[in-house]
Motif scaffolding. Structure first.
Motif, PDB file in Angstrom:
ATOM      1  N   ARG A  47      45.737  20.617  97.422  1.00  0.00           N
ATOM      2  CA  ARG A  47      44.936  21.825  97.249  1.00  0.00           C
ATOM      3  C   ARG A  47      43.632  21.686  98.034  1.00  0.00           C
ATOM      4  O   ARG A  47      42.995  20.638  98.024  1.00  0.00           O
ATOM      5  CB  ARG A  47      44.666  22.078  95.764  1.00  0.00           C
ATOM      6  CG  ARG A  47      45.884  22.648  95.031  1.00  0.00           C
ATOM      7  CD  ARG A  47      45.487  23.169  93.662  1.00  0.00           C
ATOM      8  NE  ARG A  47      46.543  23.983  93.101  1.00  0.00           N
ATOM      9  CZ  ARG A  47      47.475  23.536  92.258  1.00  0.00           C
ATOM     10  NH1 ARG A  47      47.468  22.263  91.912  1.00  0.00           N
ATOM     11  NH2 ARG A  47      48.406  24.341  91.785  1.00  0.00           N
ATOM     12  N   GLU A  87      50.182  26.092  94.799  1.00  0.00           N
ATOM     13  CA  GLU A  87      50.601  24.715  94.996  1.00  0.00           C
ATOM     14  C   GLU A  87      51.072  24.531  96.438  1.00  0.00           C
ATOM     15  O   GLU A  87      51.850  25.328  96.946  1.00  0.00           O
ATOM     16  CB  GLU A  87      51.753  24.382  94.041  1.00  0.00           C
ATOM     17  CG  GLU A  87      52.231  22.955  94.097  1.00  0.00           C
ATOM     18  CD  GLU A  87      51.249  21.979  93.476  1.00  0.00           C
ATOM     19  OE1 GLU A  87      51.267  20.800  93.867  1.00  0.00           O
ATOM     20  OE2 GLU A  87      50.462  22.406  92.600  1.00  0.00           O
ATOM     21  N   GLU A 101      44.600  28.373  93.120  1.00  0.00           N
ATOM     22  CA  GLU A 101      45.101  28.106  94.473  1.00  0.00           C
ATOM     23  C   GLU A 101      46.584  27.768  94.406  1.00  0.00           C
ATOM     24  O   GLU A 101      47.007  26.977  93.554  1.00  0.00           O
ATOM     25  CB  GLU A 101      44.329  26.940  95.092  1.00  0.00           C
ATOM     26  CG  GLU A 101      44.713  26.657  96.526  1.00  0.00           C
ATOM     27  CD  GLU A 101      43.904  25.522  97.124  1.00  0.00           C
ATOM     28  OE1 GLU A 101      44.252  25.070  98.235  1.00  0.00           O
ATOM     29  OE2 GLU A 101      42.926  25.076  96.471  1.00  0.00           O
TER      30      GLU A 101
END
Length: 422
Positions: free
Chosen positions: A75, A197, A195
């Motif tokens: 991330r 994966e 966010e």
């Protein structure tokens, strides 16, 4: 009255924007303070200034490519936060060493190198994170807003850095840069949007993933032209940066405060560029703007080496206004183009591959600038740089970008042109 679909109403983007703005202010203050510290306190030679300039960008050349693979595997927001904290710690060592009486040019070069490592990961992660945060349809607006903040910081940062250096010393001024990175990390931490994966590459080797990113960039003829143009411009830009402070302080006899004022010219042009990028993309076209703005704004940079002590010092900020304007419009256009045509799974590697080339030329340019400053003089080196900017446009003029008006709506397929990297 702002439209509800504007990024002004996007909470995550506002926090990214605020953190980046604060970080940019700290960065531009530091970018003025560090070379002033080297030039005026540590009595650095032109070659030593070139080494410092080279160190500021060396990491892109050394770890730029594998960094893209790592960014695609994790991330991006937590990675950006860690990069901010690492840069803050490195920079805060400068005032500590100064207070203790231990500061040397070697430490400045090492700190610049460590900061460049953090910048590699932050920049690759940031450009790869933005499309997932705001969507591809908002990329021009998002990049324009971020560039506007950078340009405002470029206006105020050098001036603040110059005056603070004159008032409290360059080493103490570096504190503001470290603090800016800490605050940037705090704003990134407050972003609430989830966010996605990252896609796991399976058992594919690091080398194979690096090559895939390079193939996408250099196999696409328009990306290849953009990369070569930007790399050439950064090469000659680093030649200029290596001697710029020496030119202003020794050839033009300016004080640190006056140096800061001179360097704000690029920021003024950058703000104007960010505010008018939308006009360029609407009237000229998002893709066509990439090369047209270079032809219009690069020639006036030749005013800079014509400057002399007295009233002719005004030629420096005038040339920098044109240059700053063109750079911002160009960057918003070409970065948005790159992000729009790249598949999500390749964003980190695409950005890292481009950055590897375009930033990898900068330490080379810094060394060249230092060597030229020692041999042909500071002013002669400035002339080499500004003429080089005009030559750098050539790849764009020879590419299919001349026939494109706007950014394609769909991402490009990898390996569009297999002429390179077999």
């Amino acid at each position: 009255m702002q439209r509800r679909d504007s990024l002004w109403f996007h909470a995550g983007f506002r926090r990214l924007w605020a953190g980046d703005t604060i970080s940019q202010f700290g960065s531009f203050v530091g970018q003025t303070a560090l070379p002033l510290l080297a030039a005026t306190v540590l009595a650095a030679t032109p070659f030593e200034m070139g080494l410092l300039t080279a160190a500021e960008n060396l990491a892109f050349l050394v770890i730029g490519l594998p960094a893209g693979v790592w960014v695609d595997r994790m991330r991006r927001r937590p990675l950006m936060m860690r990069a901010d904290i690492a840069r803050a710690v490195a920079l805060l060592s400068v005032p500590v060493a100064w207070w203790a009486g231990w500061l040397t040019l070697t430490q400045l070069v090492v700190v610049a190198l460590l900061v460049s490592v953090g910048t590699v990961f932050f920049d690759v992660a940031y450009q790869s994170y933005l499309p997932s945060l705001i969507g591809r349809e908002k990329l021009v607006e998002g990049n324009a807003k971020l560039q506007a903040s950078q340009s405002v910081a470029q206006i105020a940062g050098p001036s603040i850095g110059g005056w603070l250096t004159q008032l409290i010393g360059a080493a103490n001024t570096v504190l503001t840069t470290g603090a800016g990175y800490v605050v940037s990390a705090l704003f990134l931490w407050r972003i609430k949007e989830t966010e996605p994966e990252p896609t796991r590459p399976g058992d594919t080797s690091l080398r194979a993933q690096v090559v895939e990113g390079l193939r996408f960039v250099f196999g696409n003829v328009t990306l290849r032209a953009i990369t070569l143009c930007t790399a050439s411009a950064n090469l000659v830009g680093s030649v200029l940066m290596a001697v710029e402070i020496l030119f202003l302080t020794r050839d033009l006899h300016l004080s640190p405060g006056a140096v800061g004022m001179m360097l704000t010219g690029g920021g003024v042009g950058g703000v104007l560029g960010a505010l008018t990028t939308g006009w360029w993309t609407r009237r000229v076209g998002q893709a066509r703007t990439i090369w047209v703005v270079c032809i219009v704004t690069y020639p006036p940079t030749m005013l800079i080496p014509l400057a002399q002590p007295g009233w002719m010092v005004a030629l420096v900020p005038v040339g920098l206004v044109f240059f700053g304007y063109g750079v911002v419009v160009y960057n918003v256009s070409q970065v948005s183009y790159r992000q729009a045509i790249c598949p999500d799974r390749l964003l980190g590697r695409m950005n890292a591959s481009v950055r590897f080339v375009i930033w990898g030329t900068m330490p080379i340019g810094g060394l060249i600038g230092g060597a030229l400053g020692e041999t042909i003089g500071v002013r002669g080196t400035m002339w080499v740089s500004v003429i080089g900017y005009l030559v750098a446009i050539t790849p764009l003029l020879l590419s299919p970008l001349r026939k494109l008006r706007d950014i394609p709506e769909e991402p490009a397929a990898p390996h569009t042109d297999s002429a390179l990297l077999p």
